[in-house]
Design an enzyme around this catalytic site. Structure first.
Site, PDB file in Angstrom:
ATOM      1  CE  LYS A 266      12.748   8.524 -45.947  1.00 59.64           C
ATOM      2  NZ  LYS A 266      11.717   7.601 -46.502  1.00 59.64           N
TER       3      LYS A 266
ATOM      4  CB  THR B  51      19.956   1.909 -23.476  1.00 65.07           C
ATOM      5  OG1 THR B  51      18.949   1.959 -24.485  1.00 65.07           O
ATOM      6  CG2 THR B  51      20.458   0.485 -23.330  1.00 65.07           C
ATOM      7  CB  THR B  52      20.934   1.432 -17.745  1.00 64.65           C
ATOM      8  OG1 THR B  52      20.092   0.269 -17.649  1.00 64.65           O
ATOM      9  CG2 THR B  52      20.099   2.662 -17.454  1.00 64.65           C
TER      10      THR B  52
ATOM     11  N   GLY C 251      19.717   9.603 -19.841  1.00 62.72           N
ATOM     12  CA  GLY C 251      19.053   9.604 -18.550  1.00 62.72           C
ATOM     13  C   GLY C 251      18.940   8.188 -18.025  1.00 62.72           C
ATOM     14  CB  SER C 252      20.084   6.487 -14.959  1.00 62.87           C
ATOM     15  OG  SER C 252      19.709   7.435 -13.972  1.00 62.87           O
ATOM     16  CG  ASN C 253      13.932   6.634 -13.730  1.00 66.45           C
ATOM     17  OD1 ASN C 253      12.956   7.247 -14.144  1.00 66.45           O
ATOM     18  ND2 ASN C 253      13.832   5.525 -13.020  1.00 66.45           N
TER      19      ASN C 253
ATOM     20  CG  HIS D 278      14.354  -2.520 -11.876  1.00 64.65           C
ATOM     21  ND1 HIS D 278      15.236  -1.930 -11.007  1.00 64.65           N
ATOM     22  CD2 HIS D 278      13.812  -1.512 -12.607  1.00 64.65           C
ATOM     23  CE1 HIS D 278      15.226  -0.624 -11.205  1.00 64.65           C
ATOM     24  NE2 HIS D 278      14.366  -0.342 -12.155  1.00 64.65           N
ATOM     25  CG  HIS D 279      11.119  -5.454 -15.388  1.00 59.23           C
ATOM     26  ND1 HIS D 279      11.954  -5.843 -16.417  1.00 59.23           N
ATOM     27  CD2 HIS D 279      11.145  -4.096 -15.371  1.00 59.23           C
ATOM     28  CE1 HIS D 279      12.448  -4.774 -17.009  1.00 59.23           C
ATOM     29  NE2 HIS D 279      11.980  -3.697 -16.393  1.00 59.23           N
TER      30      HIS D 279
ATOM     31  CE  LYS E   7      17.458  -1.911 -14.547  1.00 62.00           C
ATOM     32  NZ  LYS E   7      17.478  -1.232 -15.848  1.00 62.00           N
TER      33      LYS E   7
ATOM     34  CB  THR F 291      17.401   4.401 -11.254  1.00 63.80           C
ATOM     35  OG1 THR F 291      16.739   4.590 -12.502  1.00 63.80           O
ATOM     36  CG2 THR F 291      16.813   5.339 -10.215  1.00 63.80           C
TER      37      THR F 291
END
EC number: 1.17.1.8
Length: 234
Positions: free
Chosen positions: A41, A72-73, A96-98, A131-132, A135, A142
């Site tokens: 849908k 998503t990487t 997109g990596s970012n 990164h956090h 991850k 990126t």
């Protein structure tokens, strides 16, 4: 616009918020154990899931002729297969990596700097990403895109998380609590250092960019990137 969210973690929830603010409707949400019932849908799907689910999610969209955006990487070993399938099914796919506007400008700056620095052999390039702790992949997508930008514009041939050999780019991946994403590119010589850096203050920029990409891809066929969305291919 009716949007399907493939992955409903922290990013999925922020994307939902940004999409609703822009007048769109979320009609489907898939978490890890969910089925694809109801996906048909949707006008467009946005995938911010996990590496193990991304390929299945993207293929499900292509099967249903639903344009799909993926942020998503960690699954890019399957990227060329997805590109082939998208073309065979005359679908629409954007990875997109970012999705941050600032990061995509940073990608362009990085490539331009690499072309300049290719003429100066005294400088060695390296990268750092922070990164956090949630991850899952390292280095970040990126950081890989940044490394690829250098490789395409210099004599460097690959990247590594280990100690760099000749013509390799060393990437340091650091995980810290509550860091949305910081990326630095360094050019070091015996006498000085050149550094370019992008620091994200929140995940809002990533989410907004993904929604903008979803708006852009409606009615299109093919394989795209954020360069197409932001008209940076000129």
């Amino acid at each position: 616009m009716k949007i399907a969210l493939l992955g409903y973690g922290k990013m999925g929830r922020i994307i939902e918020e940004k999409a609703i603010q822009r007048g769109h409707e979320i009609i489907y949400k898939k978490e890890s154990e969910g089925t694809f019932e109801g996906l048909e849908k949707a006008d467009v799907a946005i995938d911010f899931s996990v590496p193990s689910a991304a390929v299945t999610n993207i293929k499900a969209c292509l099967d249903l002729n639903i344009p799909v955006i993926s942020g998503t990487t960690g699954w890019l070993e399957e990227y060329e297969n997805i590109v082939k399938e998208c073309k065979e099914k005359q679908g629409a796919f954007l990875y997109g990596s970012n999705f941050s506007l600032g990061v995509n400008i940073f990608f362009e700056l990085n490539a331009h700097l690499a072309r300049i620095m290719a003429n100066f052999n005294d400088y060695n390039v390296s990268m750092e990403e922070i990164h956090h702790t949630q991850k899952l992949d390292a280095p970040s997508g990126t950081a890989i895109t940044l490394a690829q930008g250098v490789i395409e514009n210099s004599e460097y041939t690959s990247w590594t998380l280990d100690k760099a050999k000749e013509k390799e780019i060393s990437i340091t991946a650091i995980r810290q609590d509550s860091v949305p994403g910081t990326h630095s590119v360094f050019y070091d010589s015996p006498i000085d250092q050149i550094e370019i850096k992008h620091t994200a203050h929140s995940r809002d920029g990533f989410a907004l960019g993904a929604v903008i990409a979803a708006e852009w891809i409606i009615g299109k066929k093919g394989v795209f990137s954020m360069k197409d969305v932001l008209n940076l291919n000129k």
